[in-house]
Design an enzyme around this catalytic site. Sequence first.
Site, PDB file in Angstrom:
ATOM      1  N   VAL A  36       0.846  -1.196   0.000  1.00 55.19           N
ATOM      2  CA  VAL A  36       0.000   0.000   0.000  1.00 55.19           C
ATOM      3  C   VAL A  36       0.882   1.247   0.000  1.00 55.19           C
ATOM      4  O   VAL A  36       1.779   1.386   0.836  1.00 55.19           O
ATOM      5  CB  VAL A  36      -0.935  -0.016   1.235  1.00 55.19           C
ATOM      6  CG1 VAL A  36      -1.784   1.248   1.297  1.00 55.19           C
ATOM      7  CG2 VAL A  36      -1.831  -1.265   1.209  1.00 55.19           C
TER       8      VAL A  36
ATOM      9  N   ASP B 115     -10.530 -12.732   8.710  1.00 54.21           N
ATOM     10  CA  ASP B 115      -9.156 -12.248   8.667  1.00 54.21           C
ATOM     11  C   ASP B 115      -8.995 -10.894   9.371  1.00 54.21           C
ATOM     12  O   ASP B 115      -8.169 -10.088   8.982  1.00 54.21           O
ATOM     13  CB  ASP B 115      -8.668 -12.156   7.214  1.00 54.21           C
ATOM     14  CG  ASP B 115      -7.150 -12.230   7.115  1.00 54.21           C
ATOM     15  OD1 ASP B 115      -6.546 -12.905   7.963  1.00 54.21           O
ATOM     16  OD2 ASP B 115      -6.580 -11.597   6.215  1.00 54.21           O
TER      17      ASP B 115
HETATM   18  N1  LIG Z   1      -6.388   2.902   3.706  1.00 56.73           N
HETATM   19  C1  LIG Z   1      -5.237   2.782   4.352  1.00 56.73           C
HETATM   20  N2  LIG Z   1      -4.695   3.861   4.984  1.00 56.73           N
HETATM   21  C2  LIG Z   1      -3.493   3.737   5.629  1.00 56.73           C
HETATM   22  N3  LIG Z   1      -2.791   2.590   5.711  1.00 56.73           N
HETATM   23  C3  LIG Z   1      -3.291   1.485   5.100  1.00 56.73           C
HETATM   24  C4  LIG Z   1      -4.540   1.538   4.410  1.00 56.73           C
HETATM   25  N4  LIG Z   1      -4.797   0.310   3.899  1.00 56.73           N
HETATM   26  C5  LIG Z   1      -3.757  -0.468   4.268  1.00 56.73           C
HETATM   27  N5  LIG Z   1      -2.848   0.227   4.997  1.00 56.73           N
HETATM   28  C6  LIG Z   1      -1.588  -0.317   5.569  1.00 56.73           C
HETATM   29  O1  LIG Z   1      -1.074  -1.308   4.678  1.00 56.73           O
HETATM   30  C7  LIG Z   1      -1.030  -2.591   5.312  1.00 56.73           C
HETATM   31  C8  LIG Z   1      -1.368  -3.680   4.289  1.00 56.73           C
HETATM   32  O2  LIG Z   1      -2.661  -3.448   3.757  1.00 56.73           O
HETATM   33  P1  LIG Z   1      -3.737  -4.623   3.627  1.00 56.73           P
HETATM   34  O3  LIG Z   1      -4.038  -5.155   4.969  1.00 56.73           O
HETATM   35  O4  LIG Z   1      -4.886  -4.067   2.868  1.00 56.73           O
HETATM   36  O5  LIG Z   1      -2.903  -5.687   2.759  1.00 56.73           O
HETATM   37  P2  LIG Z   1      -3.117  -7.257   2.611  1.00 56.73           P
HETATM   38  O6  LIG Z   1      -1.978  -7.795   1.822  1.00 56.73           O
HETATM   39  O7  LIG Z   1      -4.480  -7.491   2.039  1.00 56.73           O
HETATM   40  O8  LIG Z   1      -3.045  -7.777   4.113  1.00 56.73           O
HETATM   41  P3  LIG Z   1      -3.213  -9.278   4.716  1.00 56.73           P
HETATM   42  O9  LIG Z   1      -1.854  -9.774   5.001  1.00 56.73           O
HETATM   43  O10 LIG Z   1      -3.983  -9.023   5.982  1.00 56.73           O
HETATM   44  O11 LIG Z   1      -3.978 -10.069   3.718  1.00 56.73           O
HETATM   45  C9  LIG Z   1      -2.018  -2.489   6.482  1.00 56.73           C
HETATM   46  O12 LIG Z   1      -1.714  -3.414   7.516  1.00 56.73           O
HETATM   47  C10 LIG Z   1      -1.824  -1.030   6.908  1.00 56.73           C
HETATM   48  O13 LIG Z   1      -0.656  -0.887   7.687  1.00 56.73           O
END
Ligand SMILES: Nc1ncnc2c1ncn2[C@@H]1O[C@H](COP(=O)(O)OP(=O)(O)OP(=O)(O)O)[C@@H](O)[C@H]1O
Length: 204
Positions: A38, A130
């Site tokens: 992100v 999750d």
């Molecule tokens: N909208 C947002 N604003 C600020 N930080 C964010 C946002 N979305 C995600 N993050 C940051 O980025 C990280 C990773 O995002 P996200 O959880 O969506 O990824 P993921 O790969 O789907 O995670 P997981 O391992 O839970 O499947 C989050 O833990 C958070 O720290």
Amino acid sequence: MVPFYTAEIINRIVIEGTTVIDQPDDLVEVGKGRSAVVFKFPGEQKVLKVFFPAFLHLAEQEAAIYRELDNSAYYPQLFEEGEGYLILEYLEGITFYDCLVSGVKITEEMLRLVDEALNYARGKGLNPSDTHLQNVMLLHNGGVRVIDVVRFRQAKICTHWEDLKYAYYKYYLKPYFPKKYPKWVMETIIWLYRNRWIKIKNRK
Ligand SMILES: Nc1ncnc2c1ncn2[C@@H]1O[C@H](COP(=O)(O)OP(=O)(O)OP(=O)(O)O)[C@@H](O)[C@H]1O
Ligand SMILES: [Mg+2]
């Protein structure tokens, strides 16, 4: 059609496996999960969630779930979706994981707000899943948001959130229990939990 601005940025992001090889200099990485990275856009309250090559298909699924959540204030707003990416509202705050690493106290009210968010999703026919420490955020203004809703449609029952709440009341809330942990301790506990070395049996 993908807006020109986004397409140009996406084309400059190179990811191999789960490693970012190249990216525009002005994008700031704000987080990384198991399926995506992100970035924050400069000068905008928006983030770009780019899925890793093996998980590109999840973008469409997560966007559809955000639409079902209907711009609820419990979740970041979805601004745009495209092949392998989403543009979401930037949340100014820290994850509950970061709260534990930096010693910011997690309150019962914060847990109650997460429960409210999850119940809202259930009301929309979803199955919140999750919900772990890195998928819930405490905002600088005291609000709480649930991020990462991609698994909210799975059929399987996920106990992550119930297990966290159980541990919160059984251990964390006890006055003598530490409120701050080094990252390696957090990672070890998470690893043990995910690999079923730690089991929460007496869940409420
Ligand atoms: N909208 C947002 N604003 C600020 N930080 C964010 C946002 N979305 C995600 N993050 C940051 O980025 C990280 C990773 O995002 P996200 O959880 O969506 O990824 P993921 O790969 O789907 O995670 P997981 O391992 O839970 O499947 C989050 O833990 C958070 O720290
Ligand atoms: Mg996540």
